[in-house]
Write an enzyme that holds these catalytic residues in place. Structure first.
Site, PDB file in Angstrom:
ATOM      1  N   GLY A   9     -14.831   7.939 -12.668  1.00  0.00           N
ATOM      2  CA  GLY A   9     -15.058   9.284 -12.793  1.00  0.00           C
ATOM      3  C   GLY A   9     -13.959   9.993 -13.671  1.00  0.00           C
ATOM      4  N   LYS A  53     -14.340  23.775 -11.970  1.00  0.00           N
ATOM      5  CA  LYS A  53     -15.534  24.554 -11.920  1.00  0.00           C
ATOM      6  C   LYS A  53     -15.966  24.646 -10.321  1.00  0.00           C
ATOM      7  CE  LYS A  53     -14.759  24.266 -15.796  1.00  0.00           C
ATOM      8  NZ  LYS A  53     -14.082  23.551 -16.419  1.00  0.00           N
ATOM      9  N   ASP A  88     -11.077  11.195 -25.368  1.00  0.00           N
ATOM     10  CA  ASP A  88     -10.028  11.815 -25.648  1.00  0.00           C
ATOM     11  C   ASP A  88      -9.026  10.846 -26.473  1.00  0.00           C
ATOM     12  OD1 ASP A  88     -10.941  13.837 -24.119  1.00  0.00           O
ATOM     13  OD2 ASP A  88      -9.421  14.108 -22.658  1.00  0.00           O
ATOM     14  N   HIS A 134     -38.953  36.713 -20.468  1.00  0.00           N
ATOM     15  CA  HIS A 134     -38.068  37.881 -20.034  1.00  0.00           C
ATOM     16  C   HIS A 134     -38.222  38.216 -18.652  1.00  0.00           C
ATOM     17  CE1 HIS A 134     -37.223  42.103 -20.892  1.00  0.00           C
ATOM     18  NE2 HIS A 134     -38.211  42.414 -19.825  1.00  0.00           N
TER      19      HIS A 134
HETATM   20  P1  FAD Z   1     -10.496  10.334 -18.900  1.00  0.00           P
HETATM   21  O1  FAD Z   1     -11.586  11.088 -18.102  1.00  0.00           O
HETATM   22  O2  FAD Z   1      -9.285  10.982 -19.174  1.00  0.00           O
HETATM   23  O3  FAD Z   1     -10.545   9.248 -18.148  1.00  0.00           O
HETATM   24  C1  FAD Z   1      -9.696   7.989 -18.412  1.00  0.00           C
HETATM   25  C2  FAD Z   1      -9.455   6.971 -17.453  1.00  0.00           C
HETATM   26  O4  FAD Z   1      -8.683   5.858 -17.897  1.00  0.00           O
HETATM   27  C3  FAD Z   1      -8.737   7.570 -16.298  1.00  0.00           C
HETATM   28  O5  FAD Z   1      -9.540   7.430 -15.090  1.00  0.00           O
HETATM   29  C4  FAD Z   1      -7.612   6.593 -16.162  1.00  0.00           C
HETATM   30  O6  FAD Z   1      -7.178   6.477 -14.745  1.00  0.00           O
HETATM   31  C5  FAD Z   1      -7.828   5.389 -16.698  1.00  0.00           C
HETATM   32  N1  FAD Z   1      -6.738   4.712 -17.341  1.00  0.00           N
HETATM   33  C6  FAD Z   1      -5.916   5.050 -18.297  1.00  0.00           C
HETATM   34  N2  FAD Z   1      -4.842   3.972 -18.631  1.00  0.00           N
HETATM   35  C7  FAD Z   1      -5.593   2.919 -17.924  1.00  0.00           C
HETATM   36  C8  FAD Z   1      -5.270   1.698 -18.066  1.00  0.00           C
HETATM   37  N3  FAD Z   1      -4.185   1.119 -18.665  1.00  0.00           N
HETATM   38  N4  FAD Z   1      -5.732   0.607 -17.429  1.00  0.00           N
HETATM   39  C9  FAD Z   1      -7.206   1.036 -16.651  1.00  0.00           C
HETATM   40  N5  FAD Z   1      -7.563   2.382 -16.564  1.00  0.00           N
HETATM   41  C10 FAD Z   1      -6.784   3.260 -17.324  1.00  0.00           C
HETATM   42  N6  FAD Z   1     -13.966  18.804 -20.629  1.00  0.00           N
HETATM   43  C11 FAD Z   1     -15.208  19.264 -20.651  1.00  0.00           C
HETATM   44  O7  FAD Z   1     -16.054  18.896 -21.475  1.00  0.00           O
HETATM   45  N7  FAD Z   1     -15.707  20.307 -20.145  1.00  0.00           N
HETATM   46  C12 FAD Z   1     -14.951  21.003 -19.079  1.00  0.00           C
HETATM   47  O8  FAD Z   1     -15.130  21.973 -18.482  1.00  0.00           O
HETATM   48  C13 FAD Z   1     -13.618  20.534 -18.870  1.00  0.00           C
HETATM   49  N8  FAD Z   1     -12.604  21.088 -18.118  1.00  0.00           N
HETATM   50  C14 FAD Z   1     -11.408  20.299 -17.824  1.00  0.00           C
HETATM   51  C15 FAD Z   1     -10.530  21.102 -16.898  1.00  0.00           C
HETATM   52  C16 FAD Z   1      -9.242  20.325 -16.970  1.00  0.00           C
HETATM   53  C17 FAD Z   1      -8.195  21.160 -15.798  1.00  0.00           C
HETATM   54  C18 FAD Z   1      -8.824  19.354 -17.353  1.00  0.00           C
HETATM   55  C19 FAD Z   1      -7.634  18.489 -17.219  1.00  0.00           C
HETATM   56  C20 FAD Z   1      -9.820  18.748 -18.610  1.00  0.00           C
HETATM   57  C21 FAD Z   1     -10.993  19.296 -18.643  1.00  0.00           C
HETATM   58  N9  FAD Z   1     -12.039  18.784 -19.570  1.00  0.00           N
HETATM   59  C22 FAD Z   1     -13.146  19.317 -19.601  1.00  0.00           C
HETATM   60  C23 FAD Z   1     -11.511  17.474 -20.616  1.00  0.00           C
HETATM   61  C24 FAD Z   1     -12.260  16.192 -19.894  1.00  0.00           C
HETATM   62  O9  FAD Z   1     -11.702  16.012 -18.606  1.00  0.00           O
HETATM   63  C25 FAD Z   1     -11.775  15.371 -20.869  1.00  0.00           C
HETATM   64  O10 FAD Z   1     -12.189  15.548 -22.251  1.00  0.00           O
HETATM   65  C26 FAD Z   1     -12.479  13.842 -20.329  1.00  0.00           C
HETATM   66  O11 FAD Z   1     -12.244  13.461 -19.177  1.00  0.00           O
HETATM   67  C27 FAD Z   1     -12.032  12.798 -21.373  1.00  0.00           C
HETATM   68  O12 FAD Z   1     -13.023  11.654 -21.045  1.00  0.00           O
HETATM   69  P2  FAD Z   1     -12.341  10.473 -21.228  1.00  0.00           P
HETATM   70  O13 FAD Z   1     -13.443   9.294 -20.680  1.00  0.00           O
HETATM   71  O14 FAD Z   1     -12.008  10.080 -22.708  1.00  0.00           O
HETATM   72  O15 FAD Z   1     -11.093   9.985 -20.384  1.00  0.00           O
END
Ligand code: FAD
Length: 466
Positions: free
Chosen positions: A38, A50, A307, A439
């Site tokens: 997640g 949301k 990210d 519409h």
């Molecule tokens: P992440 O979702 O950051 O997940 C990374 C995972 O890696 C985490 O579960 C973490 O526990 C794990 N992890 C980290 N280090 C380690 C390790 N060493 N070993 C094992 N696991 C590890 N984006 C949108 O597109 N739409 C939105 O509406 C939106 N709303 C947001 C609202 C808020 C309040 C926030 C904070 C962010 C929002 N975002 C939104 C941004 C979005 O959440 C991120 O862009 C997205 O989650 C990035 O996905 P990711 O897969 O790169 O990593």
């Protein structure tokens, strides 16, 4: 233990990658710190925010229904029930992802991973995993301001704000970006007196001003104060609150006390403590992992997505990159080259855009014609009592190709998908004009913007300049 593909991080980038790799027949291990996949998106980002914004919308619509003769009593907000509902939404979605992992035979390991070398990963306190390919998807965390680190639990980041422990009487949001505005909208609807302070001259730096101006009007009416060009210069805990000193003309009182302060000043990539120094992976000055078009790092066995691989830090960009990386690992021709990554700000009204923005066109001297359709002329917007909106197309004058789409208005986040498709398919203004839209819907504003381009919009009179 040996695996073909290990994915580190179970966010929308990581789990999308792990699931596709499994669907393509690879042996996959997914490692994350949480109980289920997640990531930030589901546990403390997109989904809980949301869910709360939906509650805020219901409250606001109920209040505003008076305009058309429907009056509700003052809402009773049961904060415990709301928190429980938000947590249940998160639990349902993350539990579902856990089940999908199992169904696909993705081995899910809960733990903290770090690299020992280019083909070995260590799980803290546990075993080593030898892999052929790794996909790094450890995401990001809220950026912190050291001066705000005064050890007070009245100072929140987005994660703390989403916990919804209390509804403060007075809340200061530091940062006028999308996360601050979305969470400010939630707390304002729940009854907090919300003030927003932003260092630059406008909300949502980066978004086109004509879109932001419409939102800004409503935000200013909804919030207690919006202080632009203003800085927080001192912050300290006092009895019963946080005392904040401002610098800038927009702050009517230079020293104010708030119950809570939400710091939302951006996000920082999680690229530390991963053992990357044991590999050839290159991390740039801003902390992002450098990747090529296939999202492969300088270490050929390791890919990076989401990210941690750079802007825009958005969930859908992470998922798409994840799928590209897996395709590349599978030996398919794959490259991350989107023409349009949509961005949505889920405020009220929403703002969404994709492709080229007007600000970028001006900055880079790209010739464009801008066709705008004001929502004041939309039948659907009028039936919703929400004429505060605009849809605009950025069109390449010669080819008449759609280069960008920007929308401010209720439901803009849903409408922008048509713009993404138009740009990716190389649609021209005529294509949008000639496609029959239902519409009365807000989607007609996209079609009518194209009509504006030709000076032939049914619902606005704006002849084409000769
Ligand atoms: P992440 O979702 O950051 O997940 C990374 C995972 O890696 C985490 O579960 C973490 O526990 C794990 N992890 C980290 N280090 C380690 C390790 N060493 N070993 C094992 N696991 C590890 N984006 C949108 O597109 N739409 C939105 O509406 C939106 N709303 C947001 C609202 C808020 C309040 C926030 C904070 C962010 C929002 N975002 C939104 C941004 C979005 O959440 C991120 O862009 C997205 O989650 C990035 O996905 P990711 O897969 O790169 O990593």
């Amino acid at each position: 233990m040996k695996t073909q593909v290990v994915v580190i991080g179970g966010g929308p980038g990581g789990y999308a990658a792990a699931f596709l790799a499994a669907d393509l027949g690879m042996q996959v291990t997914l490692v994350d710190l949480e109980e289920n996949p997640g990531g930030v998106c589901l546990y403390r980002g997109c989904i809980p925010s949301k869910a709360l914004l939906h509650a805020a919308k219901v409250l606001t619509e109920a209040r505003e229904a008076e305009e058309f003769g429907v009056t509700f009593g003052a809402p009773e907000i049961n904060i415990d029930k709301l928190r429980h509902w938000k947590n249940a939404v998160v639990g349902k979605m993350t539990g579902g992802l856990g089940q999908l992992s199992k169904a696909r035979n993705v081995q899910f390991i809960r733990g903290r991973a770090s690299f020992q070398n280019a083909n070995t990963l260590n799980i803290e306190g546990g075993e080593n995993i030898e892999f052929e390919h790794a996909i790094l998807a450890t995401g990001s965390r809220p950026a912190a301001i050291p001066a705000f680190d005064i050890g007070s639990d009245r100072i929140w980041n987005s994660t703390a704000a989403l916990e919804l422990k209390t509804v403060p009487k007075k809340l200061l949001v530091v940062g006028g970006g999308y996360i601050g505005l979305e969470l400010g909208t939630v707390y304002s609807a729940l009854g907090s007196e919300v003030s927003v302070v932003e260092m630059t001259g406008g909300l949502l730096p980066g978004a086109d001003r004509d879109l932001v101006n419409i939102l800004a009007k409503r935000v200013e009416a909804q919030m207690h104060a919006v202080m632009l060009n203003t800085k927080v210069v001192e912050i300290k805990e006092v009895t019963g609150g946080i005392q904040v000193t401002f610098e800038g003309d927009a702050a009517k009182e230079k020293v104010q006390v708030f119950d809570n302060v939400l710091v939302s000043v951006g996000r920082a990539p999680n690229s530390q403590n991963l053992g990357l120094e044991n590999t050839k992976v290159v991390v740039n000055k801003r902390g992002f992992v450098e990747v090529n078009g296939a999202r492969q790092t300088a270490e050929p066995s390791i890919y990076a997505i989401g990210d941690i691989a750079g802007d825009p830090m958005l969930a859908h960009k992470a998922s798409h990159e994840g799928r590209v990386a897996v395709e590349a690992i599978a030996g398919h021709k794959a490259v991350f080259e989107p023409r349009a990554i949509p961005a949505v700000v889920f405020t009220d009204p929403e703002i969404a855009w994709c492709g080229l923005t007007e600000s970028e066109a001006k900055r880079d001297g790209i010739p464009v014609e801008v066709a705008r359709f004001p929502w004041a002329a939309s039948g659907r917007a009028t039936t919703l009592g929400r004429n505060d909106g605009v849809t605009k197309l950025l069109i390449e004058p010669q080819s008449q190709r759609i280069l960008g789409v920007g929308i401010c208005g209720s439901g803009a986040g849903e409408l922008i998908a048509e713009g993404v498709l138009a740009i990716e398919m190389g649609a021209v203004a005529d294509d949008l004009k000639m496609s029959i839209h239902p519409h009365p819907t807000l989607s007609e504003t996209v079609m009518e913007s194209a009509e504006v381009f030709f000076g032939q919009a049914t619902h606005v009179f704006r002849p084409k300049k000769k």
